[in-house]
Design an enzyme around this catalytic site. Structure first.
Site, PDB file in Angstrom:
ATOM      1  N   HIS A   1       0.825  -1.217   0.000  1.00  0.00           N
ATOM      2  CA  HIS A   1       0.000   0.000   0.000  1.00  0.00           C
ATOM      3  C   HIS A   1       0.859   1.267   0.000  1.00  0.00           C
ATOM      4  O   HIS A   1       0.314   2.372  -0.020  1.00  0.00           O
ATOM      5  CB  HIS A   1      -0.938   0.022   1.207  1.00  0.00           C
ATOM      6  CG  HIS A   1      -1.996  -1.027   1.162  1.00  0.00           C
ATOM      7  ND1 HIS A   1      -2.867  -1.159   0.107  1.00  0.00           N
ATOM      8  CD2 HIS A   1      -2.313  -2.020   2.037  1.00  0.00           C
ATOM      9  CE1 HIS A   1      -3.682  -2.182   0.330  1.00  0.00           C
ATOM     10  NE2 HIS A   1      -3.357  -2.725   1.490  1.00  0.00           N
TER      11      HIS A   1
ATOM     12  N   ASP B   1      -3.052 -10.466  -2.679  1.00  0.00           N
ATOM     13  CA  ASP B   1      -3.597  -9.988  -1.412  1.00  0.00           C
ATOM     14  C   ASP B   1      -5.079  -9.671  -1.588  1.00  0.00           C
ATOM     15  O   ASP B   1      -5.521  -9.274  -2.668  1.00  0.00           O
ATOM     16  CB  ASP B   1      -2.835  -8.734  -0.974  1.00  0.00           C
ATOM     17  CG  ASP B   1      -3.095  -8.332   0.466  1.00  0.00           C
ATOM     18  OD1 ASP B   1      -4.190  -7.804   0.735  1.00  0.00           O
ATOM     19  OD2 ASP B   1      -2.216  -8.541   1.317  1.00  0.00           O
TER      20      ASP B   1
ATOM     21  N   HIS C   1      -6.619  -7.201  -0.414  1.00  0.00           N
ATOM     22  CA  HIS C   1      -6.747  -5.759  -0.609  1.00  0.00           C
ATOM     23  C   HIS C   1      -6.020  -5.364  -1.898  1.00  0.00           C
ATOM     24  O   HIS C   1      -4.933  -5.872  -2.187  1.00  0.00           O
ATOM     25  CB  HIS C   1      -6.149  -4.995   0.567  1.00  0.00           C
ATOM     26  CG  HIS C   1      -6.724  -5.375   1.894  1.00  0.00           C
ATOM     27  ND1 HIS C   1      -6.180  -6.360   2.693  1.00  0.00           N
ATOM     28  CD2 HIS C   1      -7.813  -4.910   2.560  1.00  0.00           C
ATOM     29  CE1 HIS C   1      -6.895  -6.488   3.792  1.00  0.00           C
ATOM     30  NE2 HIS C   1      -7.899  -5.618   3.732  1.00  0.00           N
TER      31      HIS C   1
ATOM     32  N   ASP D   1      -4.738 -12.847   3.020  1.00  0.00           N
ATOM     33  CA  ASP D   1      -5.981 -12.475   3.686  1.00  0.00           C
ATOM     34  C   ASP D   1      -7.219 -12.757   2.841  1.00  0.00           C
ATOM     35  O   ASP D   1      -8.320 -12.347   3.201  1.00  0.00           O
ATOM     36  CB  ASP D   1      -5.951 -11.003   4.134  1.00  0.00           C
ATOM     37  CG  ASP D   1      -5.126 -10.118   3.228  1.00  0.00           C
ATOM     38  OD1 ASP D   1      -4.840 -10.536   2.091  1.00  0.00           O
ATOM     39  OD2 ASP D   1      -4.761  -9.015   3.643  1.00  0.00           O
TER      40      ASP D   1
END
Length: 478
Positions: free
Chosen positions: A138, A177, A179, A266
């Protein structure tokens, strides 16, 4: 899918006057080892109870030793090292400087990927997995603080290190991921030589609220960013469908010299921060089929119920070992079912992205006609961890001979308090002479204007990073 890598001698010097097209690395068939690095970062935490904490790796390490994986001849463990400040500055504009945005733990996490990169490129291993924290995907090109648990982008630092040291040019990054990997996307947004594919839970339902199919890359790199937003509840079947029907065909055509995996875990059905239904078996199968040259750990916060099993499965898959017995304690075959609506949605998304990929050259040609010599866009970025709001104006020179140099005007604030303003100039590694000269000239002009607190030059062709503070009139060169 990944290209083979053989032992390279001393890296060919890459000068700003002449950057030769790289030769595809080729690995010898006798090298069968998977390299691992563990770095739990005992002395770094956002808070004592934060989900991004050292136990994410400690349970995994216990599981791996309990299973005796480190005794297999196919697996070799490496020791981490510190990345240098220049390695970070090669990728990021850290405001006001690198030292203020990183701790020793961040430098070790990033440095661990560089250790495995050297082992890979020197032919010591056939692939590697950096099990490190803090994570990084990120973290964007400009860094004012921590967002999404990330300060600096470990995988992007590794990419630019390999490109600089070994002359590799064309790289693919597959982000698994849950996200959206918005930081990695931002860093390589304008780079036509880096293919970035991210599949993740739909941004309408999860942080960071981005990663939609219309995010395709900058005007000279359109179609080199492919985002696959997936419905909440997507199972192994859905994610493996994306892999088989989108990722692999695109990789075949892009023909990267290296393939890297941002290995977030995740998507697992027990993860407390998301809503997907992936299993350890699914993750292992994904890595067996994708066959990345390197995997770098990102997210994954089901510390006991997922990470030990998922990481074990990934390691065994990368090492070519049997992973069929790697299962969570509550694993039930066919427990999660992909609904017909989910399947139709995923198929439609894949077909749409294949159309974008196939029309990428036409999209770039059209963008050249529309934007002329320069392309600009404005962005608002929120640092959720540090509660910082940033505004950016980004301008790309639409060069006909190279990816073009980039400038970024950035200002940040925390609450109602102003932080720093900066003007950033980034010259790509494979820039033409005209872009190199004009970018350096623009840096010098903004130094004298006194309009910003800091002025930076990321000069990749000469591998120099310059930071000028207008208040002190002091320039630092890395």
């Amino acid at each position: 899918m990944a290209a083979d890598v053989h032992k390279k001698g001393e890296a060919a010097e890459m000068t700003e006057r002449s950057v030769e097209p790289p030769v595809r690395p080729a690995r010898t068939s006798s090298v069968r080892k998977t390299g691992l690095i563990f770095f739990p970062a005992f002395d770094w935490a956002i808070s004592p109870t934060h989900p991004e904490r050292e136990e994410r790796l400690l349970y995994t390490r216990d599981q791996i030793f309990e299973e005796g994986l480190m005794d297999f001849p196919e697996i070799v463990e490496y020791r981490p090292r510190l990345a240098e400040l220049k390695d970070v500055a090669r990728v990021h504009f850290c405001v006001p400087d690198v030292q203020s945005q990183v701790t020793e733990a961040h430098l070790i996490a990033a440095g661990s990927t560089l250790v495995l990169a050297d082992a890979l490129m020197n032919g010591e291993i056939r692939n590697g997995f950096a099990l490190v924290r803090p994570p990084g995907h990120h973290s964007m090109r400009v860094v004012h603080g921590n967002r999404g648990f990330c300060n600096i982008n470990n995988e992007a630092i590794m990419v630019e290190y390999i490109r600089r040291k070994y002359g590799v040019r064309r790289i693919a990054i597959v982000d698994t991921d849950v996200h959206h990997g918005d930081g990695t996307q931002d860093i390589f947004w304008h780079d036509p030589d880096v293919l970035f594919i991210s599949f993740h839970q739909d941004g309408r339902t999860l942080y960071p609220g981005s990663g939609f199919t219309n995010e395709m890359g900058g005007p000279l790199a359109l179609g080199r960013t492919l985002n696959v937003p997936l419905p909440p509840g997507t199972t192994d079947e859905g994610i493996l469908y994306v892999l088989e029907n989108l990722v692999l065909p695109v990789l075949d055509e892009f023909d990267p010299q290296l393939v890297f995996n941002s290995a977030g875990q995740d998507n697992h059905y027990t993860d407390p921060l998301a809503n997907m239904r992936f299993t350890a078996q699914g993750y292992a199968k994904l890595n067996e089929v994708l066959a990345p040259d390197m995997a770098v750990l990102e997210g994954g916060y089901a510390i006991e119920s997922a990470l030990p099993y998922v990481n074990t499965g990934i390691i065994q898959a990368m090492a070519g070992l049997d992973y069929s017995n790697v299962k969570e304690p509550d694993y039930v075959p066919d427990r999660f079912v992909l609904t017909s609506d989910m399947r139709r949605s995923i198929e439609a998304t894949v077909n749409h992205l294949l159309t974008i990929w196939e029309s990428r050259d036409d999209l770039v040609a059209k963008a050249r006609q529309e934007h002329g010599r320069f392309y600009s866009r404005r962005k608002r970025i929120f640092y959720d961890t540090d509660m910082i709001t940033e505004g950016q104006e980004e301008t790309l020179r639409m060069c006909t001979d190279c990816p073009g140099y980039l400038t970024i005007s950035t200002q940040a604030a925390r609450g109602y308090g102003r932080l720093n303003t900066a003007f950033c100039v980034s010259v790509p590694l494979f820039a033409c002479r005209s872009c190199i000269e004009d970018a350096r000239e623009e840096y010098e002009e903004h130094k004298s204007e006194m309009k910003y607190d800091y002025v930076y030059l990321q000069d990749r062709p000469s591998d120099k990073f310059r930071a000028y503070c207008t208040r002190t009139r002091n320039e630092i060169v890395l």
